[in-house]
Design an enzyme around this catalytic site. Sequence first.
Site, PDB file in Angstrom:
ATOM      1  N   ASP A 152      26.567  44.152   1.545  1.00 46.27           N
ATOM      2  CA  ASP A 152      27.229  43.342   0.517  1.00 46.27           C
ATOM      3  C   ASP A 152      28.521  44.025   0.128  1.00 46.27           C
ATOM      4  O   ASP A 152      28.559  45.239  -0.091  1.00 46.27           O
ATOM      5  CB  ASP A 152      26.322  43.198  -0.711  1.00 46.27           C
ATOM      6  N   ASP A 154      16.735  31.050  -3.705  1.00 44.18           N
ATOM      7  CA  ASP A 154      16.700  32.287  -4.479  1.00 44.18           C
ATOM      8  C   ASP A 154      15.652  32.143  -5.586  1.00 44.18           C
ATOM      9  O   ASP A 154      15.669  31.151  -6.334  1.00 44.18           O
ATOM     10  CB  ASP A 154      18.063  32.580  -5.098  1.00 44.18           C
TER      11      ASP A 154
END
EC number: 5.3.1.16
Length: 246
Positions: A136, A15
């Site tokens: 998500d 990330d």
Amino acid sequence: MSFNKNEMLIMPAVDIKNGKCVQLVQGEPGSEMVKIDNPEKVAKYWEDLGAKNIHVIDLSGTIDGETSFDIIKKILNEVSVPIQLGGGIRNLDYARQLLDLDIERLIIGTMGIQQPETITQLSDEYGPERIMISLDSKDNKVVIKGWQEKIDKSPSEIANDFKEHGAGSILFTNVDVEGLLGGFYTEPVEDLKKSVDLPIVYSGGITTIDDIKKLNESGVEGIVIGSALYTDKIDLTEALKYQKRI
């Protein structure tokens, strides 16, 4: 790399935020439990340990709207394994720019959910196997815009819509357990797996080798491991033994 029913791809997460490789708790800015320079070197490290695929999320693009395009190019130059990439993809031009860099799979979240026709366009142009929709989930409802806005549908309720729009796979992240290093809930994964005939990559809360075994048994085609790798709760070499379907 296409998905194989006989294995579950295990993908380390890289990330990117403010030029560094980070791991956030529940995706909250400022909650970095890990912060490492040179994300491209981190990706190379995971490749050298045997990862067949790297999962890259541009958090700067998602949270701040400042894309990490140069770092993404560095990662692609550094590693030879396929990359799946998401974060900060807010228009078709940028999506095409990334796909033209030879990203294996592009993960589309908010844009795809709000403008599903963009999934169809990209799928028609680049092939469905290169287009992944990100679903998500928080409290079993889909969340968008960096997990800040909730829509009143569950991942299972809308997954088939995106198959019809041309998505070739799904990234399913359970935000309820993301980054907490406390394990994951099997029921949401199993519900989604039953509801749609698309490859599913699961992310969120994977903390132990036992979690990896359970996910292998669930039939998902891939998993993303982040914080557990960076805090040495999971050894990647050990984890990779469970890529073959149990």
